[in-house]
Design a protein around this motif. Sequence first.
Motif, PDB file in Angstrom:
ATOM      1  N   TYR A   1      10.521  -1.722   5.572  1.00  0.00           N
ATOM      2  CA  TYR A   1      10.658  -2.128   4.174  1.00  0.00           C
ATOM      3  C   TYR A   1      11.924  -1.528   3.554  1.00  0.00           C
ATOM      4  O   TYR A   1      12.773  -2.244   3.031  1.00  0.00           O
TER       5      TYR A   1
ATOM      6  N   TRP B   1       6.138   4.550   1.053  1.00  0.00           N
ATOM      7  CA  TRP B   1       5.633   3.395   1.824  1.00  0.00           C
ATOM      8  C   TRP B   1       6.804   2.688   2.518  1.00  0.00           C
ATOM      9  O   TRP B   1       6.704   1.537   2.913  1.00  0.00           O
ATOM     10  N   HIS B   2       7.909   3.394   2.634  1.00  0.00           N
ATOM     11  CA  HIS B   2       9.167   2.844   3.159  1.00  0.00           C
ATOM     12  C   HIS B   2       9.047   2.229   4.545  1.00  0.00           C
ATOM     13  O   HIS B   2       9.782   1.307   4.881  1.00  0.00           O
ATOM     14  N   ASP B   3       8.147   2.754   5.383  1.00  0.00           N
ATOM     15  CA  ASP B   3       8.147   2.307   6.785  1.00  0.00           C
ATOM     16  C   ASP B   3       7.076   1.263   7.073  1.00  0.00           C
ATOM     17  O   ASP B   3       6.842   0.916   8.226  1.00  0.00           O
ATOM     18  N   MET B   4       6.459   0.734   6.014  1.00  0.00           N
ATOM     19  CA  MET B   4       5.445  -0.292   6.226  1.00  0.00           C
ATOM     20  C   MET B   4       6.114  -1.619   6.581  1.00  0.00           C
ATOM     21  O   MET B   4       7.311  -1.809   6.392  1.00  0.00           O
TER      22      MET B   4
ATOM     23  N   GLN C   1       6.000  -5.279   5.577  1.00  0.00           N
ATOM     24  CA  GLN C   1       5.541  -6.290   4.620  1.00  0.00           C
ATOM     25  C   GLN C   1       5.731  -7.669   5.247  1.00  0.00           C
ATOM     26  O   GLN C   1       6.758  -7.932   5.869  1.00  0.00           O
TER      27      GLN C   1
ATOM     28  N   HIS D   1       0.733  -1.269   8.394  1.00  0.00           N
ATOM     29  CA  HIS D   1       1.363   0.018   8.642  1.00  0.00           C
ATOM     30  C   HIS D   1       2.527  -0.164   9.601  1.00  0.00           C
ATOM     31  O   HIS D   1       2.668  -1.199  10.245  1.00  0.00           O
TER      32      HIS D   1
ATOM     33  N   ASP E   1       3.018   0.746  12.524  1.00  0.00           N
ATOM     34  CA  ASP E   1       2.684   0.387  13.905  1.00  0.00           C
ATOM     35  C   ASP E   1       1.951  -0.944  14.009  1.00  0.00           C
ATOM     36  O   ASP E   1       1.484  -1.301  15.089  1.00  0.00           O
TER      37      ASP E   1
ATOM     38  N   ARG F   1      -0.838  -1.888  12.375  1.00  0.00           N
ATOM     39  CA  ARG F   1      -2.233  -1.923  11.926  1.00  0.00           C
ATOM     40  C   ARG F   1      -2.287  -2.379  10.465  1.00  0.00           C
ATOM     41  O   ARG F   1      -1.373  -2.123   9.691  1.00  0.00           O
TER      42      ARG F   1
ATOM     43  N   SER G   1      -3.044  -2.478   6.634  1.00  0.00           N
ATOM     44  CA  SER G   1      -3.292  -1.508   5.565  1.00  0.00           C
ATOM     45  C   SER G   1      -4.322  -2.060   4.579  1.00  0.00           C
ATOM     46  O   SER G   1      -5.390  -1.498   4.425  1.00  0.00           O
ATOM     47  N   VAL G   2      -3.989  -3.132   3.880  1.00  0.00           N
ATOM     48  CA  VAL G   2      -4.989  -3.814   3.041  1.00  0.00           C
ATOM     49  C   VAL G   2      -5.087  -5.247   3.529  1.00  0.00           C
ATOM     50  O   VAL G   2      -4.074  -5.927   3.679  1.00  0.00           O
ATOM     51  N   PRO G   3      -6.307  -5.732   3.756  1.00  0.00           N
ATOM     52  CA  PRO G   3      -6.466  -7.046   4.378  1.00  0.00           C
ATOM     53  C   PRO G   3      -6.413  -8.213   3.400  1.00  0.00           C
ATOM     54  O   PRO G   3      -6.575  -9.351   3.821  1.00  0.00           O
ATOM     55  N   LEU G   4      -6.167  -7.927   2.107  1.00  0.00           N
ATOM     56  CA  LEU G   4      -6.213  -9.023   1.136  1.00  0.00           C
ATOM     57  C   LEU G   4      -5.168 -10.092   1.467  1.00  0.00           C
ATOM     58  O   LEU G   4      -4.154  -9.837   2.099  1.00  0.00           O
TER      59      LEU G   4
END
Lengths: 392, 392
Positions: free
Chosen positions: A286, A299-302, A304, A355, A357, A359, A361-364
């Motif tokens: 991100y 949250w820089h490494d998520m 999106q 995330h 890797d 996985r 984070s929020v499934p919405l």
Amino acid sequence: MDNKRKNELINIYREGLLEDILPFWFPNVIDEKFGGYMIIRDRDGSILDTDKGMWTQCRFAWLLAKVYNTVEKRDEWLKGALHGIDFIVKHGFDDDGRMWFHVTQEGKPIRKRRYVFTEFFAAKAFAACARASGDEKLVQRANETYQLAKTYLLNPDLGPKKFTDTRPTRGLAVPIIRLGVAQEMRLNLEDDSYTTEVDEAINEIRDYFVKPELKCVMETVGDNGEILDHFDGRTVNPGHAIEGAWFILLEARLRGDDPDLVQLGCNMLDWMWKRGWDEEYGGIYYFRDLEGKPVQEYWHDMKQWWVQNETVLGTLLAYLITKESRYAEMHCQIHDWVYAHFPDKKYGEWYGYLHRDGRVSVPLKGNMWKGPYHLPRMLLNGWKWLEADLES
Amino acid sequence: MDNKRKNELINIYREGLLEDILPFWFPNVIDEKFGGYMIIRDRDGSILDTDKGMWTQCRFAWLLAKVYNTVEKRDEWLKGALHGIDFIVKHGFDDDGRMWFHVTQEGKPIRKRRYVFTEFFAAKAFAACARASGDEKLVQRANETYQLAKTYLLNPDLGPKKFTDTRPTRGLAVPIIRLGVAQEMRLNLEDDSYTTEVDEAINEIRDYFVKPELKCVMETVGDNGEILDHFDGRTVNPGHAIEGAWFILLEARLRGDDPDLVQLGCNMLDWMWKRGWDEEYGGIYYFRDLEGKPVQEYWHDMKQWWVQNETVLGTLLAYLITKESRYAEMHCQIHDWVYAHFPDKKYGEWYGYLHRDGRVSVPLKGNMWKGPYHLPRMLLNGWKWLEADLES
């Protein structure tokens, strides 16, 4: 990329759009009682919040008109688009002409933001719906809303300010939204005067944000394009810069593969791919720091969804224009990664927020920002660009 | 918790404060040239950004005065505290009496926020420094700044508004900041009139945010305390509620272990521990949804340092007051988890932002929010509370 692969991709993108993404949202999100769309959805499509974000209202109206204009003249799509336009016109605008960012299900205003992104998305929706419906009033509304948005965008002093005048800055978001929306305005209104808008936006990107000496596209610079050695100045957003890169490559294509624009777009893509690609886990980060220092946003490494969508498009268009095999490889790399991680195999559509890797984070599926926009635009453009390439 | 364990903990907390945390920051952060503190630091203590956040200026001035007042009368601490006060007085205030949130190294204003947290932190710093220095002007300044902050806090219409009046809300942050600061004002100014502030804040928490039927402390409610079934209304912040819980337990202790306050604080702690503790990886989550639905903030499952700091204090004080063994076990559980994951073994101090599983997200030590505050306050309070317990 051989024709077999191109046809495979066309199928993936077309089927993704028509058999997965559109049916997830439409007609389910239509709010028959209060108008507009109820976009804020959980993983399984159930309603998470009845509120309405005006970004997502405008973007989904645009999308429905867009598929009507470019895929097939299905009445339900046009009707669905105009259903959204109705709500936007009735409940989207404050008395000063500016738009709301967040309203209740009934359309009562909750929040207005300083930024005029809502207004740009509305102009784009009006223009696509004008073309789909032939309604002249929508042409006028599209032009008026674009002008209002542009006025506020270029004169931030007109609204409440977030920062003092101590350290004037420019944000990349300004020319990118202007560029992307102006291209759609020109196309759908068949109005070439928007080419001036396109040119000015591209010039601003090139003159202020593109830094060949750093091999970087900056996200925030000083008023004269200077690097600001502070958190905000060093933080770059590779997916956002790559979105700008493909807007420029699209413009290059419209101008007979204009070599300067091709070079500009490819440079932006190359540099930000290099800065953004996660060598360890795959996908595009991100945020990154210009100098590899810690960024302030934790949250820089998520990963999106939209960042990856724009990178799929950027690499694909770079390949289709230049035919350089490395772009086909980059496209394959990002395409495979996103299809391995984002689709929800149980309920359809894509997760939005993974995330680092991969996985969830929020499934919405939908919130105030995520809705049917970046992903279906990726699918539609990917499909259509590849189809045109095969036919050329 | 036997006396051996208590003495072990006293050593860990005292040494952590005096031999790790304070030396990491002090006197290194003193800006001799422009005044104030340069808090924004990378993992190794090097400067990441020369800008100054006024929260961290006020909080560090408070901390230095606090250790001067409660640990030892070291001249350097008092001098260091007043060095910060000087900068805050010179550069912290706008002409309207409100404070800046973000200034340059020289003290030129960059940003003011709607919220009056800076003003509350300043009042608290002035009060602690008034006690340390005996300077009557600081007493006056402390009272004036508190009153200003309170006026804006209780009359949000005085400033620019983020939301319309469509759905009026209350935030838990309002009574929590008021409560915590009022307790410090009363203590350091020896002014019992602040007990009214404390009472009003506790009453607001109890009457509007504490929901026994849901076993939950809400973060945002409707104006009459009603649950708002929207993202903002359902999102709870366990660490923040637990911070409020120990402010209330501290007040209970000051009032002879007042049973109603003990019950209130313990309920808040119990419920939010249950909602916040991560059964899989340990540590307290940042955000949770009231009903277990996805929250809008995609960094919801990260482990912020301050959330854990407040939980260490909450469980410890609940144990020291009630002597219930389960609180000793909860304290042990959170204490062990944070000491296994947060301390930076190479450069000292703690990381601030961990992924859910305890891996570091950004290794920086200071930014606009993280600075020497929650952690040293945990160490100081933990040490002093245990010491008082042993002596009682």
